[in-house]
Every structure is written in structure tokens, then in C-alpha cells.
Design an enzyme around this catalytic site. Structure first.
Site, PDB file in Angstrom:
ATOM      1  N   HIS A 212      -1.898  -2.958   8.304  1.00  0.00           N
ATOM      2  CA  HIS A 212      -2.395  -1.583   8.460  1.00  0.00           C
ATOM      3  C   HIS A 212      -3.908  -1.546   8.333  1.00  0.00           C
ATOM      4  O   HIS A 212      -4.522  -2.437   7.715  1.00  0.00           O
ATOM      5  CB  HIS A 212      -1.759  -0.649   7.424  1.00  0.00           C
ATOM      6  CG  HIS A 212      -2.150  -0.960   6.000  1.00  0.00           C
ATOM      7  ND1 HIS A 212      -3.232  -0.370   5.388  1.00  0.00           N
ATOM      8  CD2 HIS A 212      -1.609  -1.791   5.083  1.00  0.00           C
ATOM      9  CE1 HIS A 212      -3.333  -0.818   4.149  1.00  0.00           C
ATOM     10  NE2 HIS A 212      -2.365  -1.687   3.939  1.00  0.00           N
TER      11      HIS A 212
ATOM     12  N   ARG B 134       0.303   4.091   1.028  1.00  0.00           N
ATOM     13  CA  ARG B 134       0.139   4.953   2.205  1.00  0.00           C
ATOM     14  C   ARG B 134       0.980   4.486   3.388  1.00  0.00           C
ATOM     15  O   ARG B 134       0.950   5.124   4.451  1.00  0.00           O
ATOM     16  CB  ARG B 134      -1.335   4.987   2.618  1.00  0.00           C
ATOM     17  CG  ARG B 134      -2.276   5.530   1.553  1.00  0.00           C
ATOM     18  CD  ARG B 134      -3.721   5.235   1.901  1.00  0.00           C
ATOM     19  NE  ARG B 134      -4.010   3.804   1.863  1.00  0.00           N
ATOM     20  CZ  ARG B 134      -5.190   3.268   2.175  1.00  0.00           C
ATOM     21  NH1 ARG B 134      -6.187   4.072   2.534  1.00  0.00           N
ATOM     22  NH2 ARG B 134      -5.372   1.960   2.118  1.00  0.00           N
TER      23      ARG B 134
ATOM     24  N   CYS C 125      -6.925  -1.893   4.923  1.00  0.00           N
ATOM     25  CA  CYS C 125      -6.133  -2.642   3.940  1.00  0.00           C
ATOM     26  C   CYS C 125      -7.039  -3.181   2.843  1.00  0.00           C
ATOM     27  O   CYS C 125      -7.969  -3.953   3.113  1.00  0.00           O
ATOM     28  CB  CYS C 125      -5.401  -3.786   4.638  1.00  0.00           C
ATOM     29  SG  CYS C 125      -4.472  -4.865   3.526  1.00  0.00           S
TER      30      CYS C 125
ATOM     31  N   ASP D 212       0.834  -1.206   0.000  1.00  0.00           N
ATOM     32  CA  ASP D 212       0.000   0.000   0.000  1.00  0.00           C
ATOM     33  C   ASP D 212       0.868   1.256   0.000  1.00  0.00           C
ATOM     34  O   ASP D 212       1.778   1.400   0.819  1.00  0.00           O
ATOM     35  CB  ASP D 212      -0.913  -0.015   1.240  1.00  0.00           C
ATOM     36  CG  ASP D 212      -2.039   0.999   1.148  1.00  0.00           C
ATOM     37  OD1 ASP D 212      -1.736   2.216   1.069  1.00  0.00           O
ATOM     38  OD2 ASP D 212      -3.209   0.604   1.179  1.00  0.00           O
TER      39      ASP D 212
END
Length: 208
Positions: free
Chosen positions: A102, A50, A105, A48
């Protein structure tokens, strides 16, 4: 001058500015980095965008050895992940492996939704990759609320990957008394995208 795609041009420009700034603040940094790497941490995380490990931990190049994929999986049949682990432990000399999931997700969300449907043969590489996580979702007694269920699944996924990492040969070898070097500890963390904070799940093996 060759034409650059704007987003790529911005990245290249930012890189040049960063390199100049580092060179000015620490002239020895790049010459030292070129001699080798000695990170003490292997980060197994999600791809990801982020969750960039160096940014969210304020780490420098050389601090963290990294393996990232969809939904932070450590599959027992994944040669790529096992190669990274073996190299990190036996060559680079890491002392800590952190499996980092996280919130929000996309992989976990897709697997939760798939687990609510009848099982089907995975048709794409992504479906095949996420099959173990979908099966995990089916096996859990998840809460009825979707958001709560996904949160539980994300944490349980990290716990499952920590177990698999602990069973891998490089980790098992590091725990044998006759082997040289320090035992490698394996940790499970969750990064909260909404707050920027990392939560330790306190599942470290061996217990410290």
C-alpha cells in the site's frame, strides 16, 4: 458492570450491533460459518490499520484467509508465513494468493531512509524484520525524488514477495501436473490509501 476502556467498549458495542444486524438479515450466516471455512483467496498484506482487507474489498467473514505483518513481507525463513500458506493451500483450498502492498507504507519509508545510510547491524526485532526490504532498497536504482523512490520501492517490494511466494513448496506443488486440484495463482496488488482503490500490478503467476 465491569469498567471498560472507552475504545474497547465501543468496539464491543459495535460488534454486538453487527452480530444482531447479520442475524436479522441472514439467520443462516453464523450457523453456516460455524461448520467450516472455504475461502478462495489468501491475502498477504501489511499490518497497517488503514488497510483492513475485508473492509476495502467489501468482503464477508469467510471470504478471505489472511496473513498480515509489517510491510507485507513473505520471508523464506518465516515459519508463521509459510505455515499460513501451507494451511491455506493444502487444507483450506485457496486458489489465489494476493500479496498486497500500500501507498505511504511506514515500513517501506523506514527502509528507504535506512538504505540512504551506511549499513549497520540490526538491533531490534523490527530492524531485523525489515532488513531484507532495506537491502532491496539499496539494490534498486531509485529515482532521486524521495516520494517517487518510496513509491517504486513499495511496488518492487510486492514483486519481490510474489517471487518468494511462488518459490514456496505449496505453490510449486500446486503447479505440478500430477498433483490434484487447481493450480494456485499468485498476484501482486497495491492499495492506494489516498483513493481507496486497489491496483493490479499484472504480475500474476502463472500467467492467466
Amino acid at each position: 458492570m465491569s469498567h471498560q476502556v472507552p475504545i474497547l467498549e465501543r468496539l464491543l458495542s459495535a460488534n454486538a450491533q453487527w452480530a444482531d444486524a447479520v442475524q436479522q438479515s441472514d439467520p443462516k450466516f453464523f450457523p453456516t460459518s460455524s461448520k467450516g471455512q472455504y475461502p478462495k483467496v489468501l491475502w498477504i498484506g501489511c499490518a497497517d490499520s488503514r488497510v483492513p482487507e475485508s473492509v476495502i474489498t467489501n468482503a464477508k467473514p469467510g471470504d478471505i484467509f489472511v496473513h498480515r505483518n509489517i510491510a507485507n513481507q513473505f520471508n523464506s525463513k518465516d515459519d508463521s508465513a509459510h505455515s499460513v500458506l501451507a494451511y491455506a493451500v493444502k487444507v483450506v483450498g485457496v486458489e489465489h494468493v494476493v500479496v498486497v502492498g500500500h501507498t505511504r507504507c511506514g515500513g517501506a519509508i523506514a527502509c528507504y531512509d535506512a538504505s540512504r545510510k551506511p549499513p549497520a547491524n540490526p538491533e531490534s526485532p523490527l530492524d531485523r524484520w525489515l532488513t531484507p526490504l532495506t537491502e532491496l532498497a539499496r539494490s534498486l536504482n531509485l529515482p532521486p525524488d524521495r516520494d517517487a523512490a518510496i513509491s517504486v520501492l513499495i511496488e518492487e517490494n510486492v514483486k519481490e514477495q510474489v517471487k518468494t511466494v511462488c518459490q514456496a513448496e505449496p505453490i510449486q506443488s500446486s503447479w505440478k501436473p500430477q498433483e490434484k486440484g487447481k493450480p494456485v495463482s499468485v498476484h501482486g496488488w497495491i492499495y492506494d490509501i489516498a483513493t481507496g482503490r486497489i491496483k493490479d500490478l499484472n504480475i500474476t503467476q502463472p500467467t492467466q
